[in-house]
Design a protein around this motif. Structure first.
Motif, PDB file in Angstrom:
ATOM      1  N   ILE A   2      54.002  55.820  76.025  1.00  0.00           N
ATOM      2  CA  ILE A   2      52.799  55.995  75.204  1.00  0.00           C
ATOM      3  C   ILE A   2      53.183  55.836  73.741  1.00  0.00           C
ATOM      4  CG2 ILE A   2      50.936  57.555  74.516  1.00  0.00           C
ATOM      5  CD1 ILE A   2      50.656  56.757  77.384  1.00  0.00           C
ATOM      6  N   ALA A   3      52.478  54.977  73.027  1.00  0.00           N
ATOM      7  CA  ALA A   3      52.698  54.790  71.595  1.00  0.00           C
ATOM      8  C   ALA A   3      51.398  55.070  70.847  1.00  0.00           C
ATOM      9  CB  ALA A   3      53.173  53.370  71.310  1.00  0.00           C
ATOM     10  N   ILE A   4      51.483  55.949  69.868  1.00  0.00           N
ATOM     11  CA  ILE A   4      50.332  56.313  69.033  1.00  0.00           C
ATOM     12  C   ILE A   4      50.640  55.814  67.633  1.00  0.00           C
ATOM     13  CG2 ILE A   4      48.848  58.215  68.289  1.00  0.00           C
ATOM     14  CD1 ILE A   4      50.421  59.858  70.572  1.00  0.00           C
ATOM     15  N   ASP A   5      49.825  54.908  67.129  1.00  0.00           N
ATOM     16  CA  ASP A   5      50.135  54.212  65.883  1.00  0.00           C
ATOM     17  C   ASP A   5      49.000  54.377  64.876  1.00  0.00           C
ATOM     18  OD1 ASP A   5      51.275  52.503  63.977  1.00  0.00           O
ATOM     19  OD2 ASP A   5      50.429  50.714  64.915  1.00  0.00           O
ATOM     20  N   LYS A   6      49.234  55.264  63.882  1.00  0.00           N
ATOM     21  CA  LYS A   6      48.276  55.482  62.789  1.00  0.00           C
ATOM     22  C   LYS A   6      46.866  55.712  63.331  1.00  0.00           C
ATOM     23  CE  LYS A   6      51.060  52.636  59.687  1.00  0.00           C
ATOM     24  NZ  LYS A   6      51.118  51.391  58.883  1.00  0.00           N
ATOM     25  N   GLU A  10      37.013  59.611  64.180  1.00  0.00           N
ATOM     26  CA  GLU A  10      35.941  60.122  63.331  1.00  0.00           C
ATOM     27  C   GLU A  10      34.606  60.018  64.060  1.00  0.00           C
ATOM     28  OE1 GLU A  10      36.092  58.003  59.541  1.00  0.00           O
ATOM     29  OE2 GLU A  10      38.192  57.539  59.940  1.00  0.00           O
ATOM     30  N   TYR A  11      33.739  60.984  63.777  1.00  0.00           N
ATOM     31  CA  TYR A  11      32.353  60.940  64.238  1.00  0.00           C
ATOM     32  C   TYR A  11      31.475  60.993  62.992  1.00  0.00           C
ATOM     33  CZ  TYR A  11      34.308  62.215  68.801  1.00  0.00           C
ATOM     34  OH  TYR A  11      35.040  62.247  69.964  1.00  0.00           O
ATOM     35  N   GLY A  12      31.052  59.828  62.526  1.00  0.00           N
ATOM     36  CA  GLY A  12      30.302  59.799  61.272  1.00  0.00           C
ATOM     37  C   GLY A  12      31.167  60.284  60.132  1.00  0.00           C
ATOM     38  N   ASP A  13      30.706  61.333  59.436  1.00  0.00           N
ATOM     39  CA  ASP A  13      31.460  61.888  58.308  1.00  0.00           C
ATOM     40  C   ASP A  13      32.470  62.945  58.745  1.00  0.00           C
ATOM     41  OD1 ASP A  13      30.029  60.305  56.525  1.00  0.00           O
ATOM     42  OD2 ASP A  13      28.466  61.819  56.238  1.00  0.00           O
ATOM     43  N   ASN A  14      32.508  63.240  60.023  1.00  0.00           N
ATOM     44  CA  ASN A  14      33.410  64.276  60.524  1.00  0.00           C
ATOM     45  C   ASN A  14      34.712  63.649  61.016  1.00  0.00           C
ATOM     46  OD1 ASN A  14      34.368  66.782  61.401  1.00  0.00           O
ATOM     47  ND2 ASN A  14      33.483  66.505  63.433  1.00  0.00           N
ATOM     48  N   VAL A  15      35.795  63.930  60.317  1.00  0.00           N
ATOM     49  CA  VAL A  15      37.107  63.409  60.701  1.00  0.00           C
ATOM     50  C   VAL A  15      37.767  64.434  61.624  1.00  0.00           C
ATOM     51  CG1 VAL A  15      39.347  62.578  59.899  1.00  0.00           C
ATOM     52  CG2 VAL A  15      37.299  62.216  58.495  1.00  0.00           C
ATOM     53  N   VAL A  16      38.065  64.037  62.843  1.00  0.00           N
ATOM     54  CA  VAL A  16      38.660  64.955  63.825  1.00  0.00           C
ATOM     55  C   VAL A  16      40.179  64.840  63.819  1.00  0.00           C
ATOM     56  CG1 VAL A  16      38.754  65.614  66.260  1.00  0.00           C
ATOM     57  CG2 VAL A  16      36.600  64.839  65.265  1.00  0.00           C
ATOM     58  N   LEU A  17      40.686  63.612  63.882  1.00  0.00           N
ATOM     59  CA  LEU A  17      42.126  63.365  63.863  1.00  0.00           C
ATOM     60  C   LEU A  17      42.435  62.350  62.779  1.00  0.00           C
ATOM     61  CD1 LEU A  17      42.690  62.951  67.711  1.00  0.00           C
ATOM     62  CD2 LEU A  17      43.236  64.980  66.356  1.00  0.00           C
ATOM     63  N   GLU A  18      43.531  62.539  62.079  1.00  0.00           N
ATOM     64  CA  GLU A  18      43.856  61.587  61.016  1.00  0.00           C
ATOM     65  C   GLU A  18      45.323  61.193  61.019  1.00  0.00           C
ATOM     66  OE1 GLU A  18      44.885  63.325  56.877  1.00  0.00           O
ATOM     67  OE2 GLU A  18      42.933  64.205  57.372  1.00  0.00           O
ATOM     68  N   ASN A  19      45.526  59.890  61.069  1.00  0.00           N
ATOM     69  CA  ASN A  19      46.824  59.266  60.823  1.00  0.00           C
ATOM     70  C   ASN A  19      47.956  59.856  61.669  1.00  0.00           C
ATOM     71  OD1 ASN A  19      48.300  57.273  59.552  1.00  0.00           O
ATOM     72  ND2 ASN A  19      48.928  58.590  57.872  1.00  0.00           N
ATOM     73  N   ILE A  20      47.788  59.793  62.993  1.00  0.00           N
ATOM     74  CA  ILE A  20      48.797  60.307  63.913  1.00  0.00           C
ATOM     75  C   ILE A  20      49.636  59.153  64.453  1.00  0.00           C
ATOM     76  CG2 ILE A  20      49.165  61.435  66.142  1.00  0.00           C
ATOM     77  CD1 ILE A  20      46.665  63.078  65.609  1.00  0.00           C
TER      78      ILE A  20
END
Length: 265
Positions: A2-6, A10-20
């Protein structure tokens, strides 16, 4: 594997996860902890294919994870996702029936016999062999969770996703489930991602622990920033001072969440 790249979600203006950005090798057992609403379950749904990334990439074996669940990934939720009108054996074989016969959901002859044999063998492993003909309402909570695990494993997934699967169980039953899931992980050579609110459980079960936390907070715009993975720890090699720091960090985040939203976690 599994590779997670940046990765952003987001849901509209709601940022749930950022830059992982992370990589996970086959056979690892990754436990995910963090306060309520920090995106752990959302991340699990992205691995399953129920949610897609807003930005960045989520790869499995170098290719984008399919945008719908398939047999490579199985999931077990905290709430028992079983069919109340089917007995235990039928609950386990139904996934294989729809896999082989998507339109009818039925198998016949040699194919059905083979799937029934596989299901009974799996029920034996999870301790439900004597309950094969019982219905979900006749089972205890721990037995229903064992059934949900058997449902997930019957399709022989490579990745098993666990979303707080033991949170509603009594301590004694929970300990039994810990032993079971570790045995199944080793026997089936699974790669596991498990969400838990219990830091001790995360350290006990996993080979690697991720802490999801929002490192940036704006009281005027609580949804402006998302969670990141603030700790990525190899289990068994983490000093007690680090564990204490994580516990304190989670408590502080929970207090900020309450103050900003008026909600309780």
């Amino acid at each position: 594997m599994i590779a997670i790249d940046k990765l952003w979600k987001e849901y509209g203006d709601n940022v749930v996860l950022e830059n992982i950005s992370k990589t996970v090798q086959a056979g690892e057992f990754v436990t995910l902890v963090g306060t309520s609403g920090c995106g752990k379950s959302t991340f699990l749904k992205m691995l399953l294919g129920m949610e897609t990334a807003t930005r960045g990439r989520l790869l499995m074996d170098g290719a984008p994870i399919r945008t719908e669940p398939d047999q490579t990934r199985g999931i077990v939720f905290q709430q028992y996702s079983v069919f109340p009108h089917l007995n235990v054996l039928s609950n386990v074989i139904i996934a294989r029936e729809f896999e082989h016969s998507p339109l009818m959901g039925k198998l016949f002859g040699r194919q059905k016999t083979q799937v029934i044999e596989e299901a009974r063998a799996l029920l034996e492993k999870v301790g439900l062999a004597n309950a094969a003909l019982k219905y979900p309402h006749e089972l205890s909570g721990g037995m229903r969770q064992r059934l949900a695990i058997a449902q997930a494993l019957i399709r022989k997934p490579r990745v098993l996703l666990l979303d707080e699967p033991f949170g509603a169980l009594d301590p004694g039953i929970r300990a039994d489930m810990h032993k079971l899931i570790l045995e199944l992980w080793r026997e089936h050579q699974l790669t596991v991602f498990m969400v838990t609110h219990d830091l001790a459980e995360g350290f006990y079960l996993g080979t690697r622990l991720w802490v999801f936390d929002k490192v940036r907070h704006d009281p005027q715009a609580p949804g402006a920033w998302g969670a990141r993975i603030t700790y990525d720890l190899p289990v068994g090699k983490t000093p007690a001072t680090t564990v204490a720091a994580i516990e304190q960090s989670l408590k502080l985040t929970e207090q900020k969440f309450d103050a900003n939203t008026g909600e309780t976690t």
